[in-house]
Design a protein around this motif. Structure first.
Motif, PDB file in Angstrom:
ATOM      1  N   LEU A   1       0.969  -1.096  -0.612  1.00  0.00           N
ATOM      2  CA  LEU A   1      -0.037   0.538  -0.014  1.00  0.00           C
ATOM      3  C   LEU A   1       0.271   1.280  -0.219  1.00  0.00           C
ATOM      4  CD1 LEU A   1      -2.891  -0.516   2.697  1.00  0.00           C
ATOM      5  CD2 LEU A   1      -3.099  -0.494  -0.204  1.00  0.00           C
ATOM      6  N   LEU A   2       2.101   1.102   0.605  1.00  0.00           N
ATOM      7  CA  LEU A   2       2.672   2.688   0.681  1.00  0.00           C
ATOM      8  C   LEU A   2       3.590   2.863  -0.297  1.00  0.00           C
ATOM      9  CD1 LEU A   2       4.202   2.223   4.198  1.00  0.00           C
ATOM     10  CD2 LEU A   2       2.783   4.147   3.595  1.00  0.00           C
ATOM     11  N   ALA A   3       3.982   1.022  -0.541  1.00  0.00           N
ATOM     12  CA  ALA A   3       4.709   1.371  -2.294  1.00  0.00           C
ATOM     13  C   ALA A   3       3.630   2.055  -3.121  1.00  0.00           C
ATOM     14  CB  ALA A   3       5.063  -0.307  -3.146  1.00  0.00           C
ATOM     15  N   GLU A   4       2.136   1.502  -3.363  1.00  0.00           N
ATOM     16  CA  GLU A   4       1.616   2.527  -4.386  1.00  0.00           C
ATOM     17  C   GLU A   4       1.299   3.874  -4.456  1.00  0.00           C
ATOM     18  OE1 GLU A   4      -0.368   0.516  -7.028  1.00  0.00           O
ATOM     19  OE2 GLU A   4       1.304  -0.564  -7.280  1.00  0.00           O
ATOM     20  N   MET A   5       0.926   4.364  -2.633  1.00  0.00           N
ATOM     21  CA  MET A   5       0.844   5.542  -2.451  1.00  0.00           C
ATOM     22  C   MET A   5       2.320   5.999  -3.198  1.00  0.00           C
ATOM     23  SD  MET A   5      -0.636   7.504  -1.371  1.00  0.00           S
ATOM     24  CE  MET A   5      -2.780   6.727  -0.796  1.00  0.00           C
ATOM     25  N   ARG A   6       3.662   5.909  -2.813  1.00  0.00           N
ATOM     26  CA  ARG A   6       4.609   6.585  -3.442  1.00  0.00           C
ATOM     27  C   ARG A   6       4.924   6.411  -5.061  1.00  0.00           C
ATOM     28  NH1 ARG A   6       6.825   3.802   1.024  1.00  0.00           N
ATOM     29  NH2 ARG A   6       7.366   2.210  -0.316  1.00  0.00           N
ATOM     30  N   SER A   7       4.263   5.850  -5.508  1.00  0.00           N
ATOM     31  CA  SER A   7       4.789   5.881  -7.208  1.00  0.00           C
ATOM     32  C   SER A   7       3.689   6.404  -7.488  1.00  0.00           C
ATOM     33  CB  SER A   7       3.914   4.059  -7.511  1.00  0.00           C
ATOM     34  OG  SER A   7       3.737   4.174  -8.632  1.00  0.00           O
TER      35      SER A   7
ATOM     36  N   GLN B   1      10.520   3.371  -3.327  1.00  0.00           N
ATOM     37  CA  GLN B   1      10.254   4.511  -2.546  1.00  0.00           C
ATOM     38  C   GLN B   1      11.449   5.073  -3.027  1.00  0.00           C
ATOM     39  OE1 GLN B   1       9.732   4.537   2.189  1.00  0.00           O
ATOM     40  NE2 GLN B   1      10.117   6.610   2.362  1.00  0.00           N
ATOM     41  N   LEU B   2      12.680   4.694  -3.177  1.00  0.00           N
ATOM     42  CA  LEU B   2      14.128   5.271  -3.939  1.00  0.00           C
ATOM     43  C   LEU B   2      13.757   4.260  -4.997  1.00  0.00           C
ATOM     44  CD1 LEU B   2      15.987   5.206  -0.638  1.00  0.00           C
ATOM     45  CD2 LEU B   2      15.083   7.177  -1.753  1.00  0.00           C
ATOM     46  N   ASP B   3      15.086   5.234  -5.927  1.00  0.00           N
ATOM     47  CA  ASP B   3      15.613   4.580  -7.653  1.00  0.00           C
ATOM     48  C   ASP B   3      17.129   3.827  -7.292  1.00  0.00           C
ATOM     49  OD1 ASP B   3      13.217   5.452  -8.626  1.00  0.00           O
ATOM     50  OD2 ASP B   3      14.190   7.073  -8.465  1.00  0.00           O
ATOM     51  N   VAL B   4      17.969   4.049  -6.573  1.00  0.00           N
ATOM     52  CA  VAL B   4      19.066   3.873  -6.088  1.00  0.00           C
ATOM     53  C   VAL B   4      19.347   4.221  -4.912  1.00  0.00           C
ATOM     54  CG1 VAL B   4      19.586   4.018  -8.227  1.00  0.00           C
ATOM     55  CG2 VAL B   4      20.411   6.025  -7.101  1.00  0.00           C
ATOM     56  N   ALA B   5      20.090   4.021  -4.162  1.00  0.00           N
ATOM     57  CA  ALA B   5      20.492   3.591  -3.247  1.00  0.00           C
ATOM     58  C   ALA B   5      22.560   2.954  -2.603  1.00  0.00           C
ATOM     59  CB  ALA B   5      20.646   2.573  -1.628  1.00  0.00           C
ATOM     60  N   PHE B   6      22.844   4.203  -2.448  1.00  0.00           N
ATOM     61  CA  PHE B   6      24.728   4.294  -2.408  1.00  0.00           C
ATOM     62  C   PHE B   6      25.019   3.471  -0.518  1.00  0.00           C
ATOM     63  CE2 PHE B   6      28.927   6.452  -1.999  1.00  0.00           C
ATOM     64  CZ  PHE B   6      29.590   5.357  -1.735  1.00  0.00           C
ATOM     65  N   VAL B   7      25.192   2.398  -0.336  1.00  0.00           N
ATOM     66  CA  VAL B   7      25.718   1.977   1.089  1.00  0.00           C
ATOM     67  C   VAL B   7      26.492   1.367   1.692  1.00  0.00           C
ATOM     68  CG1 VAL B   7      22.753   2.445   1.486  1.00  0.00           C
ATOM     69  CG2 VAL B   7      23.967  -0.022   0.587  1.00  0.00           C
ATOM     70  N   HIS B   8      27.079   1.636   2.879  1.00  0.00           N
ATOM     71  CA  HIS B   8      27.905   0.405   2.733  1.00  0.00           C
ATOM     72  C   HIS B   8      27.621  -0.153   3.653  1.00  0.00           C
ATOM     73  CE1 HIS B   8      26.875   3.539   6.983  1.00  0.00           C
ATOM     74  NE2 HIS B   8      27.519   2.511   8.104  1.00  0.00           N
TER      75      HIS B   8
ATOM     76  N   SER C   1      20.653   4.259   8.255  1.00  0.00           N
ATOM     77  CA  SER C   1      20.762   2.656   8.445  1.00  0.00           C
ATOM     78  C   SER C   1      20.801   2.259   7.486  1.00  0.00           C
ATOM     79  CB  SER C   1      19.052   2.182   9.470  1.00  0.00           C
ATOM     80  OG  SER C   1      18.733   0.732   7.905  1.00  0.00           O
ATOM     81  N   PRO C   2      21.461   1.822   6.895  1.00  0.00           N
ATOM     82  CA  PRO C   2      21.480   0.800   4.976  1.00  0.00           C
ATOM     83  C   PRO C   2      20.647   0.472   4.615  1.00  0.00           C
ATOM     84  CG  PRO C   2      23.753   0.772   6.598  1.00  0.00           C
ATOM     85  CD  PRO C   2      23.180   1.251   6.901  1.00  0.00           C
ATOM     86  N   ASN C   3      19.882  -0.728   5.783  1.00  0.00           N
ATOM     87  CA  ASN C   3      18.942  -1.738   5.421  1.00  0.00           C
ATOM     88  C   ASN C   3      18.070  -1.495   5.138  1.00  0.00           C
ATOM     89  OD1 ASN C   3      20.056  -4.645   6.226  1.00  0.00           O
ATOM     90  ND2 ASN C   3      20.955  -4.074   8.182  1.00  0.00           N
ATOM     91  N   ALA C   4      17.421   0.204   6.047  1.00  0.00           N
ATOM     92  CA  ALA C   4      16.520   0.671   5.590  1.00  0.00           C
ATOM     93  C   ALA C   4      16.292   1.924   4.624  1.00  0.00           C
ATOM     94  CB  ALA C   4      16.224   1.893   6.528  1.00  0.00           C
ATOM     95  N   LEU C   5      17.294   2.058   3.858  1.00  0.00           N
ATOM     96  CA  LEU C   5      17.614   2.768   2.502  1.00  0.00           C
ATOM     97  C   LEU C   5      17.661   1.193   1.483  1.00  0.00           C
ATOM     98  CD1 LEU C   5      20.547   4.735   3.168  1.00  0.00           C
ATOM     99  CD2 LEU C   5      18.134   5.585   2.288  1.00  0.00           C
ATOM    100  N   LEU C   6      17.819  -0.036   1.749  1.00  0.00           N
ATOM    101  CA  LEU C   6      17.505  -0.813   0.782  1.00  0.00           C
ATOM    102  C   LEU C   6      16.424  -1.573   1.016  1.00  0.00           C
ATOM    103  CD1 LEU C   6      20.940  -3.420   2.108  1.00  0.00           C
ATOM    104  CD2 LEU C   6      20.220  -1.835  -0.282  1.00  0.00           C
ATOM    105  N   ARG C   7      15.267  -1.177   1.843  1.00  0.00           N
ATOM    106  CA  ARG C   7      14.172  -1.498   1.892  1.00  0.00           C
ATOM    107  C   ARG C   7      13.548  -0.929   0.977  1.00  0.00           C
ATOM    108  NH1 ARG C   7      12.453  -6.083   2.037  1.00  0.00           N
ATOM    109  NH2 ARG C   7      11.067  -5.754   0.147  1.00  0.00           N
ATOM    110  N   MET C   8      13.863   0.621   0.664  1.00  0.00           N
ATOM    111  CA  MET C   8      13.313   1.640   0.339  1.00  0.00           C
ATOM    112  C   MET C   8      13.289   1.803  -0.911  1.00  0.00           C
ATOM    113  SD  MET C   8      14.625   4.748   2.998  1.00  0.00           S
ATOM    114  CE  MET C   8      13.132   5.792   2.305  1.00  0.00           C
ATOM    115  N   VAL C   9      14.329   1.112  -1.716  1.00  0.00           N
ATOM    116  CA  VAL C   9      14.097   0.440  -3.068  1.00  0.00           C
ATOM    117  C   VAL C   9      13.810  -0.641  -2.931  1.00  0.00           C
ATOM    118  CG1 VAL C   9      16.472   0.195  -4.684  1.00  0.00           C
ATOM    119  CG2 VAL C   9      16.803   1.222  -3.295  1.00  0.00           C
ATOM    120  N   ALA C  10      13.295  -1.385  -2.652  1.00  0.00           N
ATOM    121  CA  ALA C  10      12.848  -2.405  -3.467  1.00  0.00           C
ATOM    122  C   ALA C  10      10.937  -2.442  -2.817  1.00  0.00           C
ATOM    123  CB  ALA C  10      13.182  -3.564  -1.466  1.00  0.00           C
ATOM    124  N   ASP C  11      10.596  -1.349  -2.100  1.00  0.00           N
ATOM    125  CA  ASP C  11       9.431  -1.008  -1.963  1.00  0.00           C
ATOM    126  C   ASP C  11       9.473   0.413  -3.056  1.00  0.00           C
ATOM    127  OD1 ASP C  11       9.148  -3.069  -0.336  1.00  0.00           O
ATOM    128  OD2 ASP C  11       9.584  -1.125   1.470  1.00  0.00           O
TER     129      ASP C  11
END
Length: 318
Positions: free
Chosen positions: A73-79, A137-144, A125-135
């Motif tokens: 639902l959140l992914a659809e809203m962000r889209s 919410q983001l197109d790309v993420a640069f993480v460590h 949080s790299p994990n939070a950013l990766l989850r946002m890309v998967a959902d």
């Protein structure tokens, strides 16, 4: 109480970060306010969504059910919001997420020079950013990824390794006795207070392992790295820092003997095409920042191990 989008965001943030404290920080709200909001959500849904323990918050069966419905639902809203904004502005934006890095400004500048329109979302949080890309919410993420603390990488993501092992250095007051040496040992800093940010995924555990391996047990304060910088400058603490950190008149940056702490730098997106569109600009920006950091440049030029997929030494300036 009727559920709203903000309530779903709160539930997902708690699940992704694993704690009310980190979720509140990610959402930009006070922890007591988030705790009150969670209680109201649970009352509205008729049961507990999380088990609270000293180790953090774990979803209950009801929580997992809610999360399985809330994420799409959140992914659809962000889209919907992204598509509407793109239609209103006449073109799509590139949604970039990142943990802290000195390469960011150069990366964004290069993306704009190539006709892209990046927005930026920062998170410790790299994990939070990766989850946002998967959902979506983001197109790309640069993480460590901190060495010894693997990230939870969603299966649907594509990854590229920018740097296989980036050594972490230490920042210390410019008048510290150890600052007279180009390379310092943990024994040199065992009597100092260290400041570590425990909200950075894996950092606390990795630093503690580093101390144990060296046989030291320094005093440790908890705080974010912006605060740490200010306290280093006044002589209060020393702290781990990225090797691209540039020294200042009141702050020295030094390599740790043996390079006991390292991270892997990753770029993540949902498709290989998305990665191909942003990676060259990031590579250029990263190595530009490396050239500007004296201690890191020297380490690279001396043949420091693990300094990239394809670049054993710092590339020459264009």
């Amino acid at each position: 109480m009727d559920l709203e989008v903000r309530h779903l965001r709160a539930v997902v943030a708690i699940a992704d970060t694993g704690s009310l404290h980190r979720a509140a920080r990610q959402l930009g709200v006070a922890q007591p306010s988030l705790s009150t909001q969670l209680r109201r959500i649970e009352q509205a849904l008729g049961g507990a969504l999380f088990v609270r323990a000293r180790s953090g918050c774990r979803p209950t069966p009801l929580g997992r059910l809610v999360l399985s419905r809330a994420r799409p639902l959140l992914a659809e809203m962000r889209s919907l919001v992204a598509d509407a904004r793109a239609a209103a502005t006449g073109g799509p934006q590139l949604r970039v997420g990142s943990t802290a890095s000195r390469a960011l400004s150069g990366w964004l500048r290069r993306l704009r020079a190539h006709g892209q329109d990046p927005t930026l979302h920062m998170n410790v949080s790299p994990n939070a950013l990766l989850r946002m890309v998967a959902d979506g919410q983001l197109d790309v993420a640069f993480v460590h990824e901190v060495e010894g603390c693997p990230l939870h990488i969603p299966r649907e993501l594509c990854l590229r390794v920018l740097v296989e092992r980036e050594p972490q250095f230490v920042s210390l007051p410019a008048d510290h006795p150890a600052a007279t040496k180009p390379v310092v040992t943990l024994a040199d800093l065992a009597g100092d207070r260290w400041m570590i940010d425990p909200t950075v995924d894996g950092e606390w555990d990795a630093v503690q392992r580093m101390f144990r391996a060296a046989g030291v047990n320094p005093a440790v304060l908890h705080g974010d790295y912006h605060t740490a910088d200010a306290l280093v400058a006044t002589g209060e603490v020393v702290t781990v820092c990225q090797p691209t950190r540039v020294p200042r008149p009141d702050m020295a940056v030094r390599r740790l003997h043996g390079d006991p702490l390292g991270v892997r730098l990753l770029l993540a997106a949902r498709t290989e095409t998305d990665l191909d569109g942003v990676r060259p600009a990031l590579e250029e920006a990263y190595w530009e920042s490396a050239r500007q950091a004296p201690a890191y440049r020297e380490w690279l030029e001396r043949g420091g191990a693990g300094c990239g997929e394809r670049r054993p030494t710092v590339p020459a300036a264009p």
